[in-house]
Design a protein around this motif. Structure first.
Motif, PDB file in Angstrom:
ATOM      1  N   LEU A 122      75.350  66.588   1.721  1.00 50.11           N
ATOM      2  CA  LEU A 122      73.978  66.208   2.059  1.00 50.11           C
ATOM      3  C   LEU A 122      73.278  65.533   0.879  1.00 50.11           C
ATOM      4  O   LEU A 122      72.385  64.715   1.071  1.00 50.11           O
ATOM      5  CB  LEU A 122      73.192  67.444   2.501  1.00 50.11           C
ATOM      6  N   GLY A 123      73.703  65.875  -0.334  1.00 51.44           N
ATOM      7  CA  GLY A 123      73.119  65.236  -1.512  1.00 51.44           C
ATOM      8  C   GLY A 123      73.442  63.764  -1.624  1.00 51.44           C
ATOM      9  O   GLY A 123      72.816  63.040  -2.396  1.00 51.44           O
ATOM     10  N   CYS A 124      74.448  63.283  -0.871  1.00 50.42           N
ATOM     11  CA  CYS A 124      74.784  61.853  -0.892  1.00 50.42           C
ATOM     12  C   CYS A 124      73.691  61.010  -0.235  1.00 50.42           C
ATOM     13  O   CYS A 124      73.628  59.800  -0.442  1.00 50.42           O
ATOM     14  CB  CYS A 124      76.111  61.607  -0.175  1.00 50.42           C
ATOM     15  N   TRP A 125      72.849  61.646   0.596  1.00 48.25           N
ATOM     16  CA  TRP A 125      71.825  60.902   1.333  1.00 48.25           C
ATOM     17  C   TRP A 125      70.604  60.684   0.457  1.00 48.25           C
ATOM     18  O   TRP A 125      70.024  61.637  -0.065  1.00 48.25           O
ATOM     19  CB  TRP A 125      71.446  61.660   2.605  1.00 48.25           C
ATOM     20  N   LYS A 126      70.191  59.417   0.308  1.00 48.96           N
ATOM     21  CA  LYS A 126      69.005  59.069  -0.475  1.00 48.96           C
ATOM     22  C   LYS A 126      67.883  58.546   0.412  1.00 48.96           C
ATOM     23  O   LYS A 126      66.880  58.040  -0.079  1.00 48.96           O
ATOM     24  CB  LYS A 126      69.360  57.984  -1.504  1.00 48.96           C
ATOM     25  N   GLY A 127      68.023  58.650   1.710  1.00 45.72           N
ATOM     26  CA  GLY A 127      67.018  58.160   2.642  1.00 45.72           C
ATOM     27  C   GLY A 127      67.676  57.726   3.937  1.00 45.72           C
ATOM     28  O   GLY A 127      68.872  57.972   4.168  1.00 45.72           O
ATOM     29  N   ASP A 128      66.920  57.061   4.781  1.00 46.55           N
ATOM     30  CA  ASP A 128      67.475  56.562   6.035  1.00 46.55           C
ATOM     31  C   ASP A 128      68.538  55.513   5.741  1.00 46.55           C
ATOM     32  O   ASP A 128      68.315  54.609   4.919  1.00 46.55           O
ATOM     33  CB  ASP A 128      66.367  55.942   6.894  1.00 46.55           C
ATOM     34  N   PRO A 129      69.696  55.596   6.408  1.00 49.10           N
ATOM     35  CA  PRO A 129      70.767  54.631   6.131  1.00 49.10           C
ATOM     36  C   PRO A 129      70.307  53.192   6.362  1.00 49.10           C
ATOM     37  O   PRO A 129      69.596  52.900   7.322  1.00 49.10           O
ATOM     38  CB  PRO A 129      71.873  55.036   7.116  1.00 49.10           C
ATOM     39  N   LEU A 130      70.715  52.319   5.427  1.00 51.90           N
ATOM     40  CA  LEU A 130      70.417  50.886   5.529  1.00 51.90           C
ATOM     41  C   LEU A 130      68.936  50.654   5.805  1.00 51.90           C
ATOM     42  O   LEU A 130      68.544  49.841   6.641  1.00 51.90           O
ATOM     43  CB  LEU A 130      71.274  50.245   6.627  1.00 51.90           C
ATOM     44  N   ALA A 131      68.100  51.367   5.050  1.00 51.39           N
ATOM     45  CA  ALA A 131      66.650  51.330   5.308  1.00 51.39           C
ATOM     46  C   ALA A 131      66.058  49.945   5.087  1.00 51.39           C
ATOM     47  O   ALA A 131      64.999  49.633   5.628  1.00 51.39           O
ATOM     48  CB  ALA A 131      65.955  52.344   4.397  1.00 51.39           C
ATOM     49  N   ASP A 132      66.728  49.118   4.283  1.00 59.27           N
ATOM     50  CA  ASP A 132      66.202  47.780   3.992  1.00 59.27           C
ATOM     51  C   ASP A 132      66.883  46.697   4.823  1.00 59.27           C
ATOM     52  O   ASP A 132      66.813  45.519   4.481  1.00 59.27           O
ATOM     53  CB  ASP A 132      66.364  47.474   2.504  1.00 59.27           C
ATOM     54  N   VAL A 133      67.567  47.089   5.911  1.00 60.91           N
ATOM     55  CA  VAL A 133      68.231  46.119   6.793  1.00 60.91           C
ATOM     56  C   VAL A 133      67.673  46.325   8.196  1.00 60.91           C
ATOM     57  O   VAL A 133      68.324  46.937   9.056  1.00 60.91           O
ATOM     58  CB  VAL A 133      69.768  46.290   6.764  1.00 60.91           C
ATOM     59  N   PRO A 134      66.464  45.837   8.461  1.00 61.11           N
ATOM     60  CA  PRO A 134      65.822  46.138   9.749  1.00 61.11           C
ATOM     61  C   PRO A 134      66.583  45.620  10.950  1.00 61.11           C
ATOM     62  O   PRO A 134      66.445  46.156  12.047  1.00 61.11           O
ATOM     63  CB  PRO A 134      64.447  45.450   9.619  1.00 61.11           C
ATOM     64  N   VAL A 135      67.419  44.594  10.772  1.00 59.21           N
ATOM     65  CA  VAL A 135      68.134  44.035  11.917  1.00 59.21           C
ATOM     66  C   VAL A 135      69.099  45.044  12.533  1.00 59.21           C
ATOM     67  O   VAL A 135      69.456  44.947  13.710  1.00 59.21           O
ATOM     68  CB  VAL A 135      68.877  42.741  11.489  1.00 59.21           C
ATOM     69  N   LEU A 136      69.503  46.068  11.758  1.00 65.00           N
ATOM     70  CA  LEU A 136      70.452  47.051  12.268  1.00 65.00           C
ATOM     71  C   LEU A 136      69.776  48.315  12.776  1.00 65.00           C
ATOM     72  O   LEU A 136      70.464  49.250  13.200  1.00 65.00           O
ATOM     73  CB  LEU A 136      71.467  47.419  11.173  1.00 65.00           C
ATOM     74  N   SER A 137      68.448  48.387  12.704  1.00 65.76           N
ATOM     75  CA  SER A 137      67.782  49.592  13.204  1.00 65.76           C
ATOM     76  C   SER A 137      68.097  49.748  14.691  1.00 65.76           C
ATOM     77  O   SER A 137      68.018  48.800  15.474  1.00 65.76           O
ATOM     78  CB  SER A 137      66.272  49.498  12.983  1.00 65.76           C
ATOM     79  N   GLY A 138      68.467  50.939  15.095  1.00 72.46           N
ATOM     80  CA  GLY A 138      68.842  51.190  16.477  1.00 72.46           C
ATOM     81  C   GLY A 138      70.287  50.882  16.800  1.00 72.46           C
ATOM     82  O   GLY A 138      70.724  51.047  17.944  1.00 72.46           O
ATOM     83  N   HIS A 139      71.067  50.436  15.815  1.00 69.41           N
ATOM     84  CA  HIS A 139      72.486  50.156  16.063  1.00 69.41           C
ATOM     85  C   HIS A 139      73.204  51.457  16.428  1.00 69.41           C
ATOM     86  O   HIS A 139      72.936  52.513  15.828  1.00 69.41           O
ATOM     87  CB  HIS A 139      73.123  49.534  14.820  1.00 69.41           C
TER      88      HIS A 139
END
Length: 972
Positions: A122-139
């Motif tokens: 769980l420590g590997c997570w630094k936030g929402d995955p690919l947070a700066d790639v909005p085109v993939l949100s909802g993929h």
């Protein structure tokens, strides 16, 4: 190179710890999709559909290929152009990622989860995955990944409950339940965790809240699992995971005084893990010593926030409670009195007010008695001195004491074996994650401006939060506007003011630390605001403040212990941007005379030390262009070339910044002098950007003071820098102006340098008769002025003109004369270039062994004399000599070394020369296709920069015809 790729948060990559530019969001989307596939092939059509959905452009395939190419280039910088990518290989009509083990955070998360190392996973997570790639949100892959993390989080929480660590389980399950408010199973787990932790009120509140939500949103009552959890609460039972329930054991009230955890906390995973190790490792072993950890760092870096986050996460390890006190050590008002903190702890432990002892000694003794044998955490916040901490130390090893301070509290480390954890500035990727949490999607859209804001805030969490609030208050105004406002350091601190609470104003927070400094040390801190460079050593600091280096070093150490000055490598110190702005704000209030004296001392030191270093490094040019500048301030030992080169490398940024600062603040003579002093060093090492910056300001300064002699020399110097980069027309224009200026003021040395370098550029352009004429004129002028160094360089260059024309017999005499003069005046660089040219003559005449000897001698001279460009030409000459002896393999190895040097320096003529030589060696080795590629590269480069000799050589290679090697060159 060690590669690390991050997709669990903002997309990022690092090579050997240095950030990699992954390009725009579309390019990062390709990398993200390949990583999400977990190493499985992703077809081209799948990539296009994920990025453009139903409206791909006609050029989608080409765009995709270009993005993959740029990713490969960024992540595999050392891969030869024609070698297949190992990281992102082709897979059918698509691609896949084949990353080394442990370098991708998603792959590491899955590996750790498989090994049941769930906390680390769980420590590997630094936030929402690919947070700066909005085109993939909802993929779909991202949705599946969220489910995957949720499963690991639940497994970890259940394991914690089974291990009796209910508080930690509560923190995890509360996070999960908040994200899934209608998940009855998740809400039931949270209720059972609250019950196991003895937090029944919160358990009941959770049940009632979810019950109301189910009725309002879905029109249903709680299901069996949620109802069972509620029933267990009503029966006062504590459920055990996987087993029957047991009667709840009544708990004795314990102090739980920790402040609330701060929302939006990001990063610091390494520091949290280190706190775990320092405070909790081997807690059940035989060691009975008290554990004390000092968490120190600069004001505003987030010490208290980190301490509270760790304490809240590990509160279940301190079953007898957690005590907290703000010692107010840096409060502008009165810090907490010595006896108040022990008294407060005694009240927290249940002692009635009337029973609290009167004297400090008695309170300390009673506190230790009451803490004996208890497993407790004492969080002592904002301590200014060891004296504030010592009365609160328990006498038992069952407790842990965590102290936060802006001071290093060396007395605790030495006298009580405390362990120190220095908290550094927030890493830039984590700062961007914090901005994203505070500002949302704006950060992804304006990533460059957001990164600039993070740098302007010195990556201090306090400043980052203030700037985020400023941006939010300004609505839709671009972040770039705020960047422009904060670029003025004098206004920056004024903008970072909340206006309501001095504890959240950056300048006020700094002032509390500054107010604790002894007056002499405070003066040195203020004077640091005058220093224009990125860091400073004790000698420069001594010159700035008018002290000896030992005194300056002691003051710097005091500032470093107070975290008002950062330690760099060795005897070097640095202020981050906000502390620099604060120091500049303070020193602006000092009297003008003291500021002027301090700055004069600093400028004089840098100029004098630089002159000494250059004189040592290039003895043949000693005092050729300037009268020696010496300063009375002590300087480091620069008596050897190695020491001088090391000092120049360390101080390069400071020297450039100082010269520019002098030009802008009414000291033009320092700018012109330092620029002329540094030319040879900057040019030889390929520091063209710094040289361009210096000469631009120095020429303006020379015009301002109407010093035509220096203006002429500076124009020539600037032309040399331009010529090294293959910018011949610009170089010619400046050299013609320099020659005209020198003729007007009748300065034969300045005129010889301008005319001689003009001849050097002409020979590069293939204008051989004009080159020979100019060089002959320069040699005559040098003889008239008694400038032996210039005469030798002119003779060497004249010999090269003849050599380029194939007039070897005519070239020998001036080249040998150049060697004789250079040996007499100890000009190793000029001698080396002349020897390289003579080596070419020997090679073309069949004296291959002699050619190798000459090239090796030149190579050794260049390596000893810090002349990397000459080293490249010597390696090229040595390689061609080996080629003439029928050793193409040996020639290729040497010439490739030369090509690498030229590319590193940005010397484009040398690069074209080496490409031509490689073409010749590859032809001899029978690799005609590779040879043609090298000749083509040489032709393109030579044509671009206007080097007719190398262009003609490349065309002959492509014809093919016998080629004429390109000799080296020297500057006058």
């Amino acid at each position: 190179m060690a590669l690390r790729i991050q997709v669990l948060g903002l997309t990022g990559a690092w090579l050997d710890g240095r950030p990699v530019d992954l390009g725009p969001a579309g390019q990062r989307a390709v990398l993200g999709l390949l990583v999400l596939a977990g190493g499985r092939p992703v077809t081209r059509s799948a990539l296009i559909e994920a990025i453009w959905a139903d409206e791909p452009p006609e050029s989608a395939v080409n765009i995709l290929q270009t993005r993959v190419k740029h990713l490969r280039r960024a992540l595999e910088p050392g891969r030869p152009a024609r070698r297949a990518s190992r990281l992102i290989p082709r897979a059918g009509d698509g691609y896949r990622i084949d990353a080394p083990s442990g370098c991708v955070d998603l792959f590491e998360f899955r590996r750790l989860a498989r090994l049941d190392r769930l906390d680390e996973a769980l420590g590997c997570w630094k936030g929402d995955p690919l947070a700066d790639v909005p085109v993939l949100s909802g993929h779909p892959a991202l949705i599946a990944l969220a489910e995957e993390r949720y499963g690991v989080l639940v497994r970890h929480a259940e394991a914690l409950l089974a291990d009796g660590r209910a508080e930690r389980a509560v923190a995890l399950l509360a996070e999960a339940a908040a994200a899934r408010p209608l998940d009855e199973a998740g809400q039931a787990r949270l209720i059972r965790a609250y019950q196991a932790a003895g937090r029944r009120a919160e358990a009941f509140a959770t049940y009632h809240a979810v019950r109301e939500l189910l009725v309002e949103e879905l029109g249903v009552d709680p299901g069996p699992e949620l109802a069972a959890a509620h029933e267990a609460l009503l029966r006062e039972e504590t459920p055990k995971p996987g087993g029957p329930t047991a009667p709840r054991v009544p708990r004795t009230p314990v102090p739980a005084e920790l402040p609330p955890d701060l929302g939006g906390f990001v990063g610091r995973e390494a520091e949290l893990a280190q706190l775990d190790h320092l405070a909790l490792a081997d807690r059940d072993g035989p060691d009975t010593a008290l554990r004390i950890i000092v968490l120190s760092g600069t004001p505003g870096v987030g010490k208290t926030t980190l301490a509270v986050r760790w304490a809240q996460r590990r509160r279940d390890r301190f079953a007898d409670g957690q005590l907290y006190v703000d010692l107010r050590g840096y409060d502008p008002e009165q810090p907490m009195a010595p006896g108040d903190a022990p008294a407060g702890f005694l009240r927290s432990l249940g002692l009635p007010p009337e029973a609290i002892p009167v004297t400090l000694g008695e309170r300390v003794a009673r506190l230790r008695s009451m803490l004996a044998g208890r497993r407790m955490l004492l969080l002592l916040d904002n301590a200014a001195s060891v004296d504030q901490v010592r009365p609160l130390l328990p006498g038992t090893g069952t407790c842990v004491v965590l102290v936060t301070s802006r001071d290093s509290l060396t007395g605790l480390v030495v006298g009580h074996d405390a362990k120190r954890l220095e908290l550094d500035l927030l890493p830039l990727p984590d700062a961007m994650v914090l901005f994203t949490r505070l500002l949302g999607a704006r950060v992804g859209v304006e990533a460059q401006a957001a990164a600039a804001l993070a740098v302007q805030c010195a990556r201090l969490p306090l400043a980052l939060r203030i700037v985020a609030e400023l941006a939010a208050m300004r609505g839709t105004a671009p972040l770039a506007t705020l960047v422009d406002e904060l670029s003025d350091q004098h206004r920056r601190l004024d903008l970072l003011v909340t206006g309501s609470d001095p504890r959240t104003d950056v300048g006020a927070v700094f002032s509390w630390s500054y107010g604790h400094l002894p007056p002499p040390v405070a003066r040195i801190f203020r004077l640091l605001g005058l220093h224009p460079g990125p860091d400073i050593d004790s000698y420069a600091l001594a010159a700035l403040c008018g002290e000896d280096p030992a005194t300056a070093r002691r003051s710097a150490d005091v500032l470093a212990r107070a975290h008002l000055l950062g330690r760099a490598d060795g005897d070097r110190y640095a202020l981050h941007d906000l502390l620099r702005a604060y120091a500049a704000q303070l020193v602006a209030e000092d009297d003008e005379k003291s500021r002027a004296e301090a700055l004069a001392g600093l400028l004089g030191y840098y100029r004098g030390a630089a002159q000494t270093a250059i004189d040592t490094l290039y003895p043949a040019e000693r005092r050729r262009l300037l009268d020696s500048a010496r300063h009375g301030t002590p300087a480091p030992d620069l008596h050897t070339a190695a020491l001088s080169l090391s000092w120049l490398d360390a101080e390069r940024a400071n020297l450039v910044a100082t010269a520019v600062h002098a030009a802008r603040h009414g000291r033009p003579e320092h700018t012109t002098a330092l620029t002329i002093i540094l030319l040879r060093y900057l040019e030889s090492a390929g520091h063209y950007d710094e040289a361009t910056t210096l000469h631009t300001h120095a020429l303006q300064a020379a015009v301002q003071v109407r010093d035509r002699r220096q203006e002429a020399h500076l124009e020539t110097n600037f032309a040399v820098i331009l010529a090294q980069q293959g910018r011949y027309p610009e170089a010619v224009q400046r050299l013609e102006r320099a020659a005209s200026l020198a003729a007007v003021i009748a300065d034969p040395v300045a005129q010889a340098r301008a005319v001689g370098n003009l001849g050097h550029v002409y020979q590069r352009q293939g204008r051989f008769p004009e080159a020979a004429e100019r060089l002959a004129e320069a040699i005559a002028l040098c003889r008239q002025a008694g400038d032996s160094t210039g005469e030798a360089r002119g003779l060497g260059n004249l010999g090269q003109v003849y050599l380029r024309q194939g007039r070897d017999d005519q070239a020998v005499a001036p080249l040998r004369a150049a060697v004789d003069i250079c040996r007499r005046i100890e000009d190793a660089t000029g001698e080396a270039y002349a020897l390289i040219s003579i080596s070419h003559i020997a090679s073309r005449g069949g004296a291959y062994e002699r050619a190798e000897q000459l090239a090796r001698a030149a190579l050794e001279l260049c390596r000893r004399g810090n002349e990397p460009a000459g080293e490249g030409y010597a390696l090229d000459g040595l390689g061609l000599a080996r080629l003439r002896r029928d050793d193409p393999a040996g020639a290729l190895a040497l010439i490739r070394q030369a090509l690498e040097i030229f590319r590193r320096l940005g010397e484009r003529a040398g690069e074209a020369n080496a490409c031509n030589s490689l073409g010749e060696a590859l032809t001899a080795a029978g690799d005609h296709a590779a040879a043609r590629a090298q000749y083509t590269a040489a032709l393109m480069l030579a044509t671009e920069i206007g080097d007719e000799h190398q262009a003609a050589r490349a065309r002959r290679g492509l014809t093919p015809h016998p080629t004429v090697p390109g000799p080296a060159h020297t500057r006058l």
